[in-house]
Structures are given as structure tokens and as C-alpha cells.
Design a protein around this motif. Structure first.
Motif, PDB file in Angstrom:
ATOM      1  N   GLY A  76      50.526  52.422  20.879  1.00 43.40           N
ATOM      2  CA  GLY A  76      51.931  52.810  21.004  1.00 43.40           C
ATOM      3  C   GLY A  76      52.658  51.662  21.025  1.00 43.40           C
ATOM      4  N   SER A  77      53.867  51.563  20.433  1.00 45.57           N
ATOM      5  CA  SER A  77      54.816  50.408  20.758  1.00 45.57           C
ATOM      6  C   SER A  77      56.381  51.154  20.374  1.00 45.57           C
ATOM      7  CB  SER A  77      54.603  49.115  19.629  1.00 45.57           C
ATOM      8  OG  SER A  77      55.755  48.378  19.470  1.00 45.57           O
ATOM      9  N   ASN A  78      57.452  50.585  21.004  1.00 51.90           N
ATOM     10  CA  ASN A  78      58.664  50.984  20.647  1.00 51.90           C
ATOM     11  C   ASN A  78      59.586  49.752  20.920  1.00 51.90           C
ATOM     12  OD1 ASN A  78      58.986  50.730  23.485  1.00 51.90           O
ATOM     13  ND2 ASN A  78      60.436  52.477  23.632  1.00 51.90           N
ATOM     14  N   ILE A  79      58.979  48.617  20.840  1.00 57.32           N
ATOM     15  CA  ILE A  79      59.764  47.213  20.504  1.00 57.32           C
ATOM     16  C   ILE A  79      59.140  46.697  19.516  1.00 57.32           C
ATOM     17  CG2 ILE A  79      60.355  45.034  21.641  1.00 57.32           C
ATOM     18  CD1 ILE A  79      59.945  46.343  24.388  1.00 57.32           C
ATOM     19  N   HIS A  80      59.891  46.513  18.462  1.00 57.37           N
ATOM     20  CA  HIS A  80      59.323  45.973  17.268  1.00 57.37           C
ATOM     21  C   HIS A  80      57.870  46.407  16.841  1.00 57.37           C
ATOM     22  CE1 HIS A  80      62.562  43.141  17.778  1.00 57.37           C
ATOM     23  NE2 HIS A  80      61.899  42.785  18.833  1.00 57.37           N
ATOM     24  N   ALA A 103      60.658  58.772  22.908  1.00 58.62           N
ATOM     25  CA  ALA A 103      59.896  58.370  24.183  1.00 58.62           C
ATOM     26  C   ALA A 103      60.296  59.496  25.133  1.00 58.62           C
ATOM     27  CB  ALA A 103      61.139  57.218  24.577  1.00 58.62           C
ATOM     28  N   MET A 104      59.196  59.644  26.054  1.00 53.35           N
ATOM     29  CA  MET A 104      58.762  60.809  26.919  1.00 53.35           C
ATOM     30  C   MET A 104      59.888  60.628  28.038  1.00 53.35           C
ATOM     31  SD  MET A 104      54.838  61.213  27.103  1.00 53.35           S
ATOM     32  CE  MET A 104      55.016  61.917  28.653  1.00 53.35           C
ATOM     33  N   ASP A 144      67.608  57.654  25.718  1.00 56.63           N
ATOM     34  CA  ASP A 144      68.157  56.679  25.336  1.00 56.63           C
ATOM     35  C   ASP A 144      67.155  55.267  24.551  1.00 56.63           C
ATOM     36  OD1 ASP A 144      70.583  57.903  26.047  1.00 56.63           O
ATOM     37  OD2 ASP A 144      70.597  57.045  27.790  1.00 56.63           O
ATOM     38  N   ASP A 145      66.021  55.700  25.034  1.00 61.95           N
ATOM     39  CA  ASP A 145      64.883  54.697  24.511  1.00 61.95           C
ATOM     40  C   ASP A 145      64.639  54.875  22.871  1.00 61.95           C
ATOM     41  OD1 ASP A 145      64.919  53.766  27.026  1.00 61.95           O
ATOM     42  OD2 ASP A 145      62.705  54.193  27.386  1.00 61.95           O
ATOM     43  N   SER A 146      64.241  53.818  22.396  1.00 60.19           N
ATOM     44  CA  SER A 146      63.749  53.895  20.956  1.00 60.19           C
ATOM     45  C   SER A 146      62.498  54.444  20.772  1.00 60.19           C
ATOM     46  CB  SER A 146      63.510  52.455  20.437  1.00 60.19           C
ATOM     47  OG  SER A 146      64.545  51.541  20.589  1.00 60.19           O
ATOM     48  N   ASP A 147      62.341  55.376  19.667  1.00 63.75           N
ATOM     49  CA  ASP A 147      61.152  56.118  19.276  1.00 63.75           C
ATOM     50  C   ASP A 147      59.880  55.224  19.275  1.00 63.75           C
ATOM     51  OD1 ASP A 147      62.854  58.192  19.194  1.00 63.75           O
ATOM     52  OD2 ASP A 147      62.712  58.384  16.844  1.00 63.75           O
TER      53      ASP A 147
END
Length: 177
Positions: free
Chosen positions: A16-20, A49-50, A54-57
Motif C-alpha cells: 500500500g501507498s498514499n504518497i506518490h 485512508a482509514m 483528509d489523507d490521500s487515498d
């Protein structure tokens, strides 16, 4: 130093990743393929994001591997250094944003509960792990309980995932030859 087992074992790694994520997921798979035999890559899915609106998917999927590394060595000598090489910091915030997250969710038919390592992983019931895992091993019975993986995550929960179609196709073509 990576510790080895005698015979290769099939294991599953949640990614999993939500930064780039479009950069970090392929980079993680590339680094993983240098150290273990990559035998399958699931479709990747976008998921919120669980508990952090406000966090990226996140972009999530699962890789099937064959390895002779022990579970602990796989986690700490292979997966964690790959995470660190891609900028992952292991902080107390378990749900915070991350460049990459590589989680050992299954290791053969091993059921294990030790400090820092539980197999099958508790994350296995989350739709963004279960859905891709069911794609790779739909008839799998979970070690320890013997229940079918497909019964732990409803089809409705899996349908809520949003496929990353083009990227998934590219990853499968690149890593599943």
C-alpha cells in the motif's frame, strides 16, 4: 543477514501507498523481485485512508511470492529495508500517510503469534487486502482457523474498492511474465 528455510514457501505481501503511489508501488515490486521470486500480482485498488478523511487515498494490492527466507527474516531483512529505501518511517502512527507499506499477511500454512509477527496478519480481513488476496488465492483456507478467506470479506465490501485498471495492467505485465 536473511535466514533461510529448506524448501521454498509461498507467501503473500500486502502493498500500500498514499504518497506518490504510482511511483512507489512499482519501485517496491521491483526491489522485492530482486530478493524473492515474484509469482503473482493482484489488481491494485484505490481505497480511502482509514479513519483519516483528509489523507490521500491509498493504492493497495497483494503480491504472491516464493521464498526461502523465514517469516521473521522476510519481514525484517527484506520488506522493512525496502520500505526504508523508499522513504517509509516506522512511526507510532499506524494509520498515517506512507510512501510504502509492505506487510507479510500469509506465509504458507503457518499460524504464528509472536511479538512483532502475527500470521495470518490481522489485516487480512480488510477489503483492500482480502479482495486482492482472493483474486490470487480465492480457495485459500486460512492457517490456524481453517476458514475460507472468501468468507471473511463480503463481496459488497470488495465492490467498494476502485480498481486502478491501467496501472494494475502495467504492473501485471511487468512483473508476471
Amino acid at each position: 543477514m536473511t535466514k533461510m528455510v529448506t524448501e521454498p514457501v509461498e507467501a503473500f505481501i500486502a502493498i500500500g501507498s498514499n504518497i506518490h503511489p504510482e511511483t512507489n508501488v512499482p519501485a517496491a515490486l521491483e526491489r522485492l523481485a530482486r530478493q524473492v521470486q515474484l509469482i503473482g500480482v493482484s489488481t491494485f485498488y484505490w481505497a480511502e485512508a482509514m479513519d483519516r478523511p483528509d489523507d490521500s487515498d491509498y493504492l493497495n494490492g497483494v503480491a504472491a511470492i516464493r521464498t526461502t527466507a523465514t517469516p521473521r527474516s522476510l519481514k525484517y531483512d527484506i520488506l522493512q529495508p525496502i520500505e526504508e529505501s523508499l522513504g517509509r518511517l516506522h512511526l507510532d502512527d499506524q494509520l498515517g500517510p506512507r510512501a510504502i507499506d509492505l506487510s507479510l499477511v500469509l506465509y504458507g500454512d503457518l499460524a504464528l503469534d509472536e511479538p512483532g509477527l502475527r500470521l495470518p496478519s490481522d489485516d487480512i480481513v480488510r477489503p483492500f487486502v482480502a479482495g486482492p488476496l482472493i483474486e490470487l488465492a480465492g480457495d485459500l483456507r486460512l492457517p490456524g482457523c481453517g476458514c475460507m478467506l472468501s468468507t471473511l470479506c463480503t463481496a459488497a465490501a470488495r465492490r467498494a474498492l476502485r480498481p486502478a485498471g491501467v496501472l494494475s495492467d502495467q504492473l501485471k505485465e511487468r512483473f508476471c511474465k
